[in-house]
Design an enzyme around this catalytic site. Structure first.
Site, PDB file in Angstrom:
ATOM      1  N   HIS A  33       0.788  -1.228   0.000  1.00 21.85           N
ATOM      2  CA  HIS A  33       0.000   0.000   0.000  1.00 21.85           C
ATOM      3  C   HIS A  33       0.826   1.288   0.000  1.00 21.85           C
ATOM      4  O   HIS A  33       0.328   2.344  -0.392  1.00 21.85           O
ATOM      5  CB  HIS A  33      -0.923   0.011   1.220  1.00 21.85           C
ATOM      6  CG  HIS A  33      -2.206   0.754   0.989  1.00 21.85           C
ATOM      7  ND1 HIS A  33      -2.304   1.880   0.191  1.00 21.85           N
ATOM      8  CD2 HIS A  33      -3.460   0.542   1.439  1.00 21.85           C
ATOM      9  CE1 HIS A  33      -3.547   2.326   0.177  1.00 21.85           C
ATOM     10  NE2 HIS A  33      -4.274   1.533   0.919  1.00 21.85           N
ATOM     11  N   TYR A  63     -14.876   5.971   8.184  1.00 23.86           N
ATOM     12  CA  TYR A  63     -13.835   6.392   7.235  1.00 23.86           C
ATOM     13  C   TYR A  63     -14.257   5.959   5.833  1.00 23.86           C
ATOM     14  O   TYR A  63     -14.523   4.787   5.587  1.00 23.86           O
ATOM     15  CB  TYR A  63     -12.514   5.726   7.619  1.00 23.86           C
ATOM     16  CG  TYR A  63     -11.306   6.095   6.778  1.00 23.86           C
ATOM     17  CD1 TYR A  63     -10.273   6.853   7.316  1.00 23.86           C
ATOM     18  CD2 TYR A  63     -11.158   5.657   5.459  1.00 23.86           C
ATOM     19  CE1 TYR A  63      -9.144   7.166   6.570  1.00 23.86           C
ATOM     20  CE2 TYR A  63     -10.046   5.979   4.705  1.00 23.86           C
ATOM     21  CZ  TYR A  63      -9.046   6.729   5.264  1.00 23.86           C
ATOM     22  OH  TYR A  63      -7.932   7.042   4.518  1.00 23.86           O
ATOM     23  N   THR A  99      -5.038  10.579  -0.780  1.00 27.86           N
ATOM     24  CA  THR A  99      -6.409  10.399  -0.300  1.00 27.86           C
ATOM     25  C   THR A  99      -6.740  11.396   0.804  1.00 27.86           C
ATOM     26  O   THR A  99      -5.851  11.990   1.416  1.00 27.86           O
ATOM     27  CB  THR A  99      -6.631   8.982   0.253  1.00 27.86           C
ATOM     28  OG1 THR A  99      -5.745   8.765   1.366  1.00 27.86           O
ATOM     29  CG2 THR A  99      -6.403   7.932  -0.811  1.00 27.86           C
TER      30      THR A  99
END
Length: 769
Positions: free
Chosen positions: A472, A588, A601
């Site tokens: 990630h 979230y 993001t």
């Protein structure tokens, strides 16, 4: 060892008669072709760098302008109003420069200055135009005249035929929100989650922070925003990802699935060959910058910076912090099968291996009976466990000799491939449970059969099903999603398979076979490996997954409700969660900030006052349908406003995160920031967007659809929910939680989501299909 013989370009012997030199012309040819390929890549990179540096203009426009100015000079018309003569006066005197040559050089110099000035003006104008965000506040389908004019100007200044990175220097910087605005938005987001006394306490902490420490931290953050390309992204990558000391597996890495209903071939090696070739075709497009940049409404560019580290990238463990190792090129992939590691070359004769040739390489690995070396079978568990033991083991046991060479082959590979020994997909009497097992296989497997540090691992199962596991830190899911869409479409619709399931095409029998990597893993290192494996297995065994397809309706019907599909689904998730736990929680939802340079993001805090009011109305039997529908409209509108705010850099969480980082650098403590950043996300949600729907023909091939992807739960007592909206009539969900939590049940929550979606649809007088 065939590969060793192929690598020898010449041999020689020394005798009393002299030196006998024997050249291998075939080997020399391959050396020449490999060098030629390398130089072609360098030239392409240099060309692309030149084209990007002058975009939205092109070198051809300079040539056209030069011809026009030289022609005007020949017709005794001076478009420079005397500047060309001024330039000619300052040219150095030389007997080799006759008057026509001096005039021509002066005209070309003026052309270059004028052209560069126009390029700078166009880029500055485009950057100024892209700073405007008012278009996001307009209702879909009702564009104002001013916005239409703005879009027309953007198209004029945006140039033609952009390459992947053409817009990078024209994108605006991410703005730093005002402290006052962030405090107000934060308090608004937690109001429905706190009792009156708790809220008053948090409001007091926020007011104190806003008056005292906040302005000081804000000053440093504003200074960084002026200097850096993005004031968030580098700190986000370092402190959220690279400094994390826990396992990447489950906690950070995520996955993407194969086609839901179709397996193009049951032959494992053939599927691996086709898909590997498709991935490498994408890498070629990426290297040439021929991938089209993502444009909103076909006009507004989004940042492409995250694509750069997609291939040839590995996360290197460190004791205190990890680092990302990226190489410009890699000529091999690393492959794992049945406890062994192999190196497979990707080029032969200066060209990329064909799918049929890659299939043969993978089949050699599947047929290889060689047992793994001691410790080799579970070696990759080091990448699944905590980071510090892996960093120490890497330094102690993989710093020299063949261990170093083998580890280098893995870490410098284009990507990692696992030829899995299990079968996955819609199998057995309970296909729903089979999908759950499929998700867990992609997320963690056996905890020692994926290299979780690689940018991504391609997993091909024994029955031809496949998937991908992605690290990630280097990029977010939409980047992998773009790659995966291209790969799936290319595999089936462009490359295809023969009737017998094998890859199409011919193969060169002279290609060297795969090279088995050699390891000498001492007993002490094996103990470290087993320790990491125990931690990883404990983590994997605790993850519960429920993956399901919702087929009752999809985006087509939701649009008839005159609302955002994402807002519709988010409100359904809020309703499902309240039915599941009887309370609201901090939620979230990931939103992209790629309208800004190097944006990643921002968080949409989907649990709002309006959404809670709507959920309470749905739970109250005395509320009428019109009352519930009115509250739904208000909640959906609020969600859209929150989403737009996040996309335009006016969110809450990244600003607070960066203020916290500054406070740590300054060595000051903020009770407000410390408390805010420790709040648990009981619901972590994300939509996987389809970015290249044109690659798939859902009308003629409705079964060729991916099931999307998912991730592990963020909170020990919470849920992770990923969803993908496919076509007009299908939504798939991936729900995760911890089995050890008495508060969560993935299958029960999935059933609540189904029921909530149907209840929301019932508010509208619309047909199901």
């Amino acid at each position: 060892m065939a590969e060793a013989h192929q690598a020898v370009a010449f041999q020689f012997t020394i005798s009393p008669e002299g030196v006998d030199l024997r050249l291998s012309h075939a080997a020399l040819r391959h050396v020449y072709l490999a060098g030629l390929r390398s130089w072609k890549k360098k030239i392409t990179r240099l060309r692309n760098s030149l084209l990007t540096s002058v975009f939205p203009a092109s070198p051809a426009s300079w040539f056209v302008m030069a011809v026009a100015i030289l022609a005007s000079q020949a017709s005794r018309f001076d478009p420079s109003m005397g500047l060309i003569d001024k330039i000619k006066e300052h040219l150095p005197a030389s007997p080799y420069l006759v008057e026509p040559a001096r005039a021509g050089l002066s005209a070309l110099a003026f052309t270059s200055l004028l052209w560069l000035g126009l390029v700078g003006t166009m880029r500055g104008a485009l950057r100024a135009l892209l700073c405007y965000q008012g278009w996001m506040d307009e209702e879909h389908g009702h564009t104002s005249h001013s916005t239409r004019l703005w879009l027309a100007l953007v198209k004029i200044f945006a140039g033609r035929k952009p390459m992947l990175y053409s817009y990078q220097t024209s994108l605006p910087r991410l703005p730093v929100p005002a402290i006052k605005d962030t405090m107000q938005r934060y308090l608004e987001s937690v109001r429905p989650l706190l009792a009156d006394d708790q809220f008053q306490r948090m409001a007091a902490l926020a007011r104190d922070f806003e008056r005292s420490l906040g302005p000081r931290l804000q000053w440093y953050l504003t200074l960084k925003s002026w200097w850096a390309a993005n004031y968030v992204s580098d700190w986000w990558e370092e402190y959220v990802y690279l400094r994390g000391r826990g396992p990447l597996m489950v906690n950070s890495n995520y996955y993407a699935m194969d086609f839901l209903y179709v397996t193009p071939t049951p032959i494992q090696a053939a599927r691996a060959g086709n898909v590997t070739h498709a991935l490498l075709l994408y890498r070629r497009l990426l290297n040439r910058e021929e991938i089209k940049p993502l444009l909103i409404q076909g006009t507004l560019p989004m940042c492409s910076a995250q694509y750069e580290r997609m291939f040839n990238t590995t996360r290197i463990p460190g004791v205190e912090t990890d680092s990302l190792q990226h190489r410009w090129d890699s000529q091999h992939v690393a492959v794992f099968h049945a406890g062994r590691f192999f190196r497979v070359g990707l080029y032969w004769g200066g060209r990329l291996l064909h799918p049929r040739e890659l299939q043969a390489q993978f089949q050699c690995i599947l047929d290889d009976p060689t047992p793994p070396a001691p410790g080799e079978e579970t070696l990759a568990a080091l990448t699944a466990g905590p980071r510090e033991p892996w960093a120490q083991a890497r330094r102690a046991y993989f710093g020299s000799g063949q261990n170093q060479e083998s580890l280098r082959a893995v870490e410098q590979a284009a990507f990692f491939i696992t030829l899995d020994t299990t079968e996955q997909g819609l199998l057995g009497p309970e296909p729903g449970r089979a999908l759950d097992r499929y998700a867990k296989a992609l997320l963690h497997g056996q905890c020692h059969d994926r290299w979780f540090d690689k940018s991504f691992t391609l997993i091909v199962f024994r029955n031809g099903k496949m998937g991908i596991n992605a690290e990630h830190s280097w990029a977010d899911a939409p980047i992998i999603g773009h790659l995966w869409e291209y790969t799936l479409a290319t595999d089936v619709f462009q490359l295809g398979y023969r009737v017998d399931g094998h890859c199409k095409g011919e193969m060169d029998p002279g290609i060297p076979p795969p090279q088995k990597l050699q390891w000498e893993i001492p007993e002490e290192c094996q103990q470290v490996i087993q320790g990491s494996l125990r931690v990883a297995r404990g983590l994997a065994d605790d993850v519960d997954f429920h993956t399901f397809a919702f087929k009752e309706f999809g985006k087509g019907l939701i649009k008839k409700c005159r609302t955002s599909p994402d807002g519709f689904i988010q409100l359904a998730i809020q309703l499902a969660h309240y039915r599941d736990k009887g309370k609201f929680c901090l939620t979230y939802e990931a939103a992209m900030t790629r309208l800004f340079r190097e944006g990643r993001t921002e968080t949409v805090r989907s649990c709002s006052i309006e959404s809670c009011n709507f959920v309470r109305a749905m739970m109250d039997p005395t509320q009428s349908v019109p009352q519930r529908l009115a509250l739904f409209r208000a909640a959906a509108a609020k969600h859209q406003a929150l989403y737009r705010r996040a996309m335009t850099g006016a969110g809450v969480d990244r600003h607070l995160f960066c203020l916290y980082v500054v406070s740590k650098y300054l060595g000051v403590d903020s009770p407000f920031l410390r408390e805010v950043l420790s709040e648990p996300w009981g619901l972590s949600t994300s939509q996987t967007p389809i970015q290249q729907l044109e690659l798939f023909d859902l009308q003629n091939h409705p079964n060729y659809i991916s099931c999307g992807g998912g991730f592990g739960p963020v909170d020990d007592n919470g849920y992770g929910v990923s969803y993908i909206i496919i076509g007009e009539d299908l939504i798939t969900f991936h729900v995760s939680c911890k089995l050890s939590s008495p508060e969560t049940d993935a299958h029960q929550f999935g059933a609540n989501i189904r029921a909530a979606l149907l209840d929301l649809r019932a508010l509208f007088t619309l047909p199901t299909k």
